[in-house]
Design a protein around this motif. Structure first.
Motif, PDB file in Angstrom:
ATOM      1  N   GLN A 112       0.833  -1.201   0.000  1.00  0.00           N
ATOM      2  CA  GLN A 112       0.000   0.000   0.000  1.00  0.00           C
ATOM      3  C   GLN A 112       0.870   1.254   0.000  1.00  0.00           C
ATOM      4  N   GLN A 113       1.936   1.241   0.775  1.00  0.00           N
ATOM      5  CA  GLN A 113       2.835   2.394   0.823  1.00  0.00           C
ATOM      6  C   GLN A 113       3.492   2.621  -0.534  1.00  0.00           C
ATOM      7  N   ALA A 114       3.841   1.518  -1.222  1.00  0.00           N
ATOM      8  CA  ALA A 114       4.434   1.642  -2.546  1.00  0.00           C
ATOM      9  C   ALA A 114       3.447   2.288  -3.520  1.00  0.00           C
ATOM     10  N   LYS A 115       2.162   1.898  -3.422  1.00  0.00           N
ATOM     11  CA  LYS A 115       1.135   2.508  -4.277  1.00  0.00           C
ATOM     12  C   LYS A 115       1.015   4.000  -3.987  1.00  0.00           C
ATOM     13  N   ILE A 116       0.997   4.341  -2.696  1.00  0.00           N
ATOM     14  CA  ILE A 116       0.874   5.751  -2.302  1.00  0.00           C
ATOM     15  C   ILE A 116       2.085   6.536  -2.807  1.00  0.00           C
ATOM     16  N   ASP A 117       3.269   5.970  -2.639  1.00  0.00           N
ATOM     17  CA  ASP A 117       4.485   6.641  -3.098  1.00  0.00           C
ATOM     18  C   ASP A 117       4.473   6.828  -4.611  1.00  0.00           C
ATOM     19  N   GLN A 118       3.996   5.809  -5.330  1.00  0.00           N
ATOM     20  CA  GLN A 118       3.915   5.896  -6.788  1.00  0.00           C
ATOM     21  C   GLN A 118       2.964   7.023  -7.199  1.00  0.00           C
ATOM     22  N   ALA A 119       1.799   7.112  -6.529  1.00  0.00           N
ATOM     23  CA  ALA A 119       0.832   8.163  -6.848  1.00  0.00           C
ATOM     24  C   ALA A 119       1.428   9.538  -6.551  1.00  0.00           C
ATOM     25  N   LYS A 120       2.128   9.666  -5.425  1.00  0.00           N
ATOM     26  CA  LYS A 120       2.768  10.937  -5.075  1.00  0.00           C
ATOM     27  C   LYS A 120       3.809  11.324  -6.126  1.00  0.00           C
ATOM     28  N   MET A 121       4.583  10.337  -6.573  1.00  0.00           N
ATOM     29  CA  MET A 121       5.625  10.604  -7.563  1.00  0.00           C
ATOM     30  C   MET A 121       5.002  11.059  -8.883  1.00  0.00           C
ATOM     31  N   ALA A 155       2.064  12.525  -9.299  1.00  0.00           N
ATOM     32  CA  ALA A 155       1.528  13.869  -9.096  1.00  0.00           C
ATOM     33  C   ALA A 155       2.661  14.892  -9.097  1.00  0.00           C
ATOM     34  N   HIS A 156       3.761  14.546  -8.482  1.00  0.00           N
ATOM     35  CA  HIS A 156       4.925  15.440  -8.440  1.00  0.00           C
ATOM     36  C   HIS A 156       5.461  15.693  -9.853  1.00  0.00           C
ATOM     37  N   MET A 157       5.529  14.620 -10.645  1.00  0.00           N
ATOM     38  CA  MET A 157       6.034  14.765 -12.014  1.00  0.00           C
ATOM     39  C   MET A 157       5.092  15.634 -12.851  1.00  0.00           C
ATOM     40  N   VAL A 158       3.778  15.433 -12.686  1.00  0.00           N
ATOM     41  CA  VAL A 158       2.803  16.250 -13.426  1.00  0.00           C
ATOM     42  C   VAL A 158       2.953  17.711 -13.026  1.00  0.00           C
ATOM     43  N   ASN A 159       3.096  17.961 -11.730  1.00  0.00           N
ATOM     44  CA  ASN A 159       3.260  19.318 -11.215  1.00  0.00           C
ATOM     45  C   ASN A 159       4.533  19.959 -11.778  1.00  0.00           C
ATOM     46  N   LYS A 160       5.627  19.197 -11.764  1.00  0.00           N
ATOM     47  CA  LYS A 160       6.896  19.716 -12.302  1.00  0.00           C
ATOM     48  C   LYS A 160       6.757  20.046 -13.787  1.00  0.00           C
ATOM     49  N   LYS A 161       6.103  19.142 -14.523  1.00  0.00           N
ATOM     50  CA  LYS A 161       5.928  19.348 -15.961  1.00  0.00           C
ATOM     51  C   LYS A 161       5.148  20.640 -16.214  1.00  0.00           C
ATOM     52  N   ARG A 162       4.082  20.849 -15.422  1.00  0.00           N
ATOM     53  CA  ARG A 162       3.281  22.073 -15.556  1.00  0.00           C
ATOM     54  C   ARG A 162       4.126  23.307 -15.232  1.00  0.00           C
TER      55      ARG A 162
END
Length: 133
Positions: A96-105, A107-114
């Motif tokens: 579950q933590q790996a899934k959460i970390d993947q989702a955070k990553m 979202a972070h990449m999308v934010n950086k791209k924007r």
């Protein structure tokens, strides 16, 4: 091709090192505090009285011993089951933590791209302003 005999690997033979026991002078040993004094224990004989003697249990003691062994066996089984369940929960939590970390990553990449896209647009508009003026 000639082979240099010095280039051939040979097994290394080293003499065994002998480490002598540390000898502390008697006067120095006497002046040392108890905690740092070397403890010299007499070597015990292999077959002592307690090892040789036969222990004969009475029926009541035997029943108590078998009961205690049964209790210990049950306790060990419970501990093993608890440990395996804890391991399963830990693995599930890690997934579950790996899934959460993947989702955070993501979202972070999308934010950086924007952010980079906006910074690029700002830079382009700044360059246009510099060219026109």
């Amino acid at each position: 091709i000639e082979v240099n005999p010095d280039s051939i690997y040979k097994p290394i033979e080293r003499p065994e090192k002998r480490v002598r026991k540390l000898k502390i002078p008697r006067r120095l040993e006497e002046s040392l505090p108890y905690a740092t004094k070397p403890k010299v224990l007499k070597e015990q004989r292999k077959d002592g009285y307690l090892k040789k003697r036969a222990v004969v249990l009475e029926s009541a003691e035997r029943k108590k011993l078998t009961f205690m062994q049964a209790l210990n066996t049950i306790r060990k089984e419970k501990v093993a089951i608890r440990k395996s369940k804890k391991e399963e929960r830990r693995e599930e939590k890690m997934k579950q933590q790996a899934k959460i970390d993947q989702a955070k990553m993501e979202a972070h990449m999308v934010n950086k791209k924007r952010q980079y896209r906006e910074a690029g647009k700002r830079e382009q508009s700044r360059q246009k302003k510099l060219k026109t003026s």
